[in-house]
Motif scaffolding. Structure first.
Motif, PDB file in Angstrom:
ATOM      1  N   SER A  80     -12.258   3.112  10.968  1.00  0.00           N
ATOM      2  CA  SER A  80     -12.837   2.114  10.068  1.00  0.00           C
ATOM      3  C   SER A  80     -13.364   0.893  10.801  1.00  0.00           C
ATOM      4  O   SER A  80     -13.781  -0.074  10.164  1.00  0.00           O
ATOM      5  N   VAL A  91      -5.695  -3.468  13.580  1.00  0.00           N
ATOM      6  CA  VAL A  91      -6.050  -2.114  14.011  1.00  0.00           C
ATOM      7  C   VAL A  91      -5.534  -1.863  15.421  1.00  0.00           C
ATOM      8  O   VAL A  91      -4.970  -0.801  15.720  1.00  0.00           O
ATOM      9  N   GLN A 150       0.830  -1.202   0.000  1.00  0.00           N
ATOM     10  CA  GLN A 150       0.000   0.000   0.000  1.00  0.00           C
ATOM     11  C   GLN A 150       0.863   1.250   0.000  1.00  0.00           C
ATOM     12  O   GLN A 150       0.532   2.248  -0.642  1.00  0.00           O
ATOM     13  N   SER A 180      -9.036  -1.481   1.695  1.00  0.00           N
ATOM     14  CA  SER A 180      -9.375  -1.923   3.041  1.00  0.00           C
ATOM     15  C   SER A 180      -9.250  -3.436   3.098  1.00  0.00           C
ATOM     16  O   SER A 180      -9.299  -4.125   2.077  1.00  0.00           O
ATOM     17  N   TYR A 181      -9.095  -3.933   4.312  1.00  0.00           N
ATOM     18  CA  TYR A 181      -8.924  -5.370   4.526  1.00  0.00           C
ATOM     19  C   TYR A 181      -9.573  -5.726   5.861  1.00  0.00           C
ATOM     20  O   TYR A 181      -9.300  -5.089   6.889  1.00  0.00           O
ATOM     21  N   GLY A 182     -10.442  -6.724   5.843  1.00  0.00           N
ATOM     22  CA  GLY A 182     -11.113  -7.176   7.051  1.00  0.00           C
ATOM     23  C   GLY A 182     -10.616  -8.536   7.465  1.00  0.00           C
ATOM     24  O   GLY A 182     -11.076  -9.556   6.918  1.00  0.00           O
ATOM     25  N   VAL A 241      -7.104   4.506  11.097  1.00  0.00           N
ATOM     26  CA  VAL A 241      -7.542   3.112  10.963  1.00  0.00           C
ATOM     27  C   VAL A 241      -8.603   2.773  12.002  1.00  0.00           C
ATOM     28  O   VAL A 241      -9.457   1.915  11.762  1.00  0.00           O
ATOM     29  N   SER A 254      -7.959   5.235   3.192  1.00  0.00           N
ATOM     30  CA  SER A 254      -9.403   5.457   3.259  1.00  0.00           C
ATOM     31  C   SER A 254     -10.115   4.223   2.739  1.00  0.00           C
ATOM     32  O   SER A 254      -9.547   3.421   1.990  1.00  0.00           O
ATOM     33  N   LEU A 255     -11.359   4.066   3.154  1.00  0.00           N
ATOM     34  CA  LEU A 255     -12.134   2.899   2.722  1.00  0.00           C
ATOM     35  C   LEU A 255     -12.346   2.885   1.221  1.00  0.00           C
ATOM     36  O   LEU A 255     -12.502   1.829   0.606  1.00  0.00           O
ATOM     37  N   LEU A 299     -12.299  -3.006  10.008  1.00  0.00           N
ATOM     38  CA  LEU A 299     -11.637  -3.012   8.708  1.00  0.00           C
ATOM     39  C   LEU A 299     -10.333  -2.232   8.805  1.00  0.00           C
ATOM     40  O   LEU A 299     -10.284  -1.163   9.403  1.00  0.00           O
ATOM     41  N   LEU A 300      -9.281  -2.770   8.222  1.00  0.00           N
ATOM     42  CA  LEU A 300      -8.000  -2.072   8.185  1.00  0.00           C
ATOM     43  C   LEU A 300      -7.932  -1.267   6.896  1.00  0.00           C
ATOM     44  O   LEU A 300      -7.864  -1.832   5.803  1.00  0.00           O
ATOM     45  N   ALA A 301      -7.966   0.056   7.009  1.00  0.00           N
ATOM     46  CA  ALA A 301      -7.903   0.941   5.857  1.00  0.00           C
ATOM     47  C   ALA A 301      -6.777   1.938   6.103  1.00  0.00           C
ATOM     48  O   ALA A 301      -6.950   2.906   6.849  1.00  0.00           O
TER      49      ALA A 301
END
Length: 671
Positions: A522, A497, A416, A535-537, A519, A530-531, A525-527
């Motif tokens: 969110s 998070v 990222q 993002s990753y859940g 973060v 920004s979402l 969710l790990l953003a």
């Protein structure tokens, strides 16, 4: 006298270090009493490691604390400082070494080479010296602790000193450690700017010119790069780590290498006021070359401990890439992006500490159960060693960067960081960053390939040797240590998070910004930005994996129950498969050897049609031995022989040397 209730966190940390030294001294008093050393002293060391992690976690969000210990030279006391950066690395050191110490309580046996009590002393002095390195706040204290760490780890590497290969690996390790230490000492000499004050507080106050700041940075890169195994200073690592006992290999690879990352961050982002972009570009290039080189060599190894050692080189390369990107962002004043890349780097520090320690402990259990390190003589061990097999599988998945484990989160954050770099003011960097990101993705893919080979050849398929059928699983203490590290891999993957909130004080100290508030907004969710962008859940991902497995199990159970015929997956329905029909470690790595052949120096032993017992053998070696280190060794040998000619064994010749020296001195004085 300070009351216990008023003690600061730094006092408790010093108490932990003192406790480790006491445990080591107690080991000397029980020199040959293996049961007491293993079952009492090592667990106490593990409990102290847990205390270290707990105190460091509490101190992460606190203000810096200092202390001065009058135990050095008369005018050079030891200065200590606990800030967020030091607290984070102490948290990682304590958490990872706790699992290793509990494993060691059930691992060590008689006949390891070094008496168990002496091994206990070296082990706990090693732990205490790493604590001292991170707390040191002056060059004198840092170098004393750094050298203590190197010497204690040298004795641990050469624990089985009766084996010539182990002694050679130890000599190589201590030689590279000496060279790196000289560079670090010279770096501190540059940073104190002729003031005579070697405290880190004085170094922070110096406004060095870009030239001298760059000299200090380059010396730090050489010194700490030698400890981390950065190309071309990596040659000691695949020799020393396999030579050491497995708990020591885990401690060196998963924990000690992180002290080099700490030192590099301390110098480049704390002691040096300047942040030049090309420093970051240099770190990024060196890290990328190291990561690619390490993973390619790991993919072709046939010794399981050497494979993991080269994998550590790859991961150290990724950490240097992350630090390089952080310096580039900092050099251009892009604090939020610097915080993102630094968060990815620090996250990978913790993730690598847990999964690499776990993998080395898994190999230690396999080594004790089978007396084999060669992948070509293993196989099918998950049947006889289920605890070790399943624990190692989770470590393999984390090392391969697969969700929902910690290795995926750190590498995903690093990618990222690369994806959000179009705003760099240098067009050349803007063009090269996507190429670097693609190479990072290649490294991650090859790492997954390597881990499939590592786990599949050792634990899956059929046993390649008859003695493997009697292999025993790990004991309770060993399972406890491995289970602790597995829990770390899982928590790092499922609670990113919350863990980023722990890292946030460090990024604010070094980069001037953090990700915690962003973060946290969110939810689960790990953003990182920004979402809308990414993002990753992790929890959602885990539930999806579990649901898919459950659905597949139910479908097979209901639809195909009673209509199945079991067969070997790789035998294409052939019912009489044997272990010789399985893919070998050499065969698994053959495509990599062919694609990346210029990276290797290969020697092949080919059979002929007339051989009664045909044999094919491939030896893969490192080009840097022939290009760089063998010429240095030959030069050193030549100089030693020339100097040896001066030692004639005659008193008259030595008196002549003295006379010529005095004459030359008088000539110089007269002029």
């Amino acid at each position: 006298m300070v009351a216990p209730a008023e003690w600061l966190a730094i006092d408790w940390l010093m108490a932990v270090g003192l406790g480790w030294l006491v445990v080591g001294a107690a080991g000397v008093l029980m020199l040959h009493r293996l049961a007491l050393v293993a079952h009492v002293l090592f667990p106490i060391g593990g409990v102290l490691a847990l205390a270290l992690a707990g105190v460091a976690a509490v101190a992460l969000t606190g203000s810096p604390q200092t202390a001065v210990l009058p135990i050095g030279l008369p005018s050079l006391p030891l200065h200590l400082r606990l800030d967020s950066l030091a607290a984070y690395f102490l948290l990682v050191i304590g958490a990872a070494s706790a699992g290793i110490s509990f494993f060691a309580a059930g691992y060590f046996r008689k006949g390891e080479g070094t008496p168990p009590g002496l091994l206990c002393l070296e082990y706990h002095v090693f732990l205490a010296s790493m604590l001292g390195v991170v707390l040191a706040d002056d060059a004198y204290g840092f170098m004393v602790m750094w050298e203590t760490m190197a010497l204690s780890s040298y004795f641990l590497v050469t624990a089985n000193h009766r084996v010539p290969e182990v002694r050679s690996a130890g000599y190589l390790y201590i030689t590279m450690a000496r060279v790196g230490a000289i560079a670090i000492l010279l770096c501190f000499g540059v940073l104190q700017a002729n003031t005579g004050d070697y405290t880190f507080a004085n170094m922070r106050a110096q406004a060095l010119t870009p030239f001298w700041a760059s000299v200090g940075f380059l010396l730090a890169l050489f010194g700490f790069g030698a400890k981390a195994g950065i190309l071309p200073l990596h040659v000691w690592l695949p020799e020393a780590h396999p030579a050491a006992p497995s708990p020591v290999s885990a401690l060196m690879s998963g924990v000690m290498l992180n002290t080099a990352i700490y030192g590099m961050l301390r110098v480049a982002m704390d002691l040096l006021e300047l942040r030049l972009w090309w420093w970051g570009a240099l770190l990024l290039a060196a890290g990328l070359a190291t990561a690619l080189y390490g993973v390619i060599f790991a993919a072709v190894q046939t010794d399981m401990k050497r494979l993991l050692a080269y994998s550590s080189i790859e991961n150290m390369g990724l950490l240097f890439v992350g630090m390089g990107l952080t310096l580039i962002f900092s050099g251009y004043g892009m604090a939020p992006m610097a915080a993102l890349s630094l968060t990815a780097t620090l996250y990978h520090v913790a993730s690598h500490a847990f999964f690499k320690s776990l993998l080395f402990l898994g190999t230690g259990s396999v080594l004790h159960a089978t007396a084999e390190r060669s992948l070509g003589r293993l196989g099918g061990l998950i049947r006889t060693m289920p605890w070790v097999g399943w624990f190692t599988l989770l470590g393999v998945l984390a090392s391969a960067g697969l969700p929902p484990l910690g290795g995926f989160v750190s590498e995903w954050l690093l990618l990222q960081s690369f994806l959000f770099t179009p705003g760099l003011p240098v067009p050349l960097l803007t063009m090269l960053i996507p190429v670097v990101a693609a190479l990072i993705a290649l490294v991650a893919a090859l790492a997954g390939y390597t881990m499939v080979k590592f786990f599949g050849v050792i634990f899956l398929g059929q046993p390649r040797e008859e003695k493997l059928a009697t292999a025993h699983d790990a004991g309770l203490r060993e399972r406890l240590g491995m289970g602790w590290l597995v829990a770390g891999c899982l928590l790092l993957g499922l609670l990113p998070v919350q863990f980023i909130a722990l890292i946030d004080p460090v990024t604010r100290q070094l980069a001037g910004a953090g990700l915690a508030e962003r973060v946290a907004a969110s939810g689960w969710l790990l953003a990182p930005t920004s979402l809308e962008q990414a993002s990753y859940g992790p929890v959602i991902f885990l539930l999806g994996i579990l649901g898919s497995f459950a659905l597949a199990f139910l479908l097979v159970r209901w639809l195909y129950h009673g209509r199945l015929r079991r067969g070997i997956a790789w035998a294409c329905g052939f019912p009489w498969g044997t272990p010789r029909m399985q893919d070998t470690a050499e065969g698994f790595g053959q495509p990599i050897r062919q694609i990346f052949e210029p990276f290797f120096q290969m020697t092949r032993e080919l059979p002929t049609p007339f051989d009664e017992q045909p044999r094919y053998k491939v030896v893969v070696e490192d080009h840097f031995w022939r290009w760089m280190y063998m010429p240095i060794a030959d030069l050193a040998g030549t100089l030693a022989r020339l100097i040896g000619l001066m030692q004639q064994g005659r008193i008259s010749v030595y008196l002549l040397y003295s006379f010529l020296t005095l004459a030359a001195t008088l000539v110089v004085v007269m002029r």
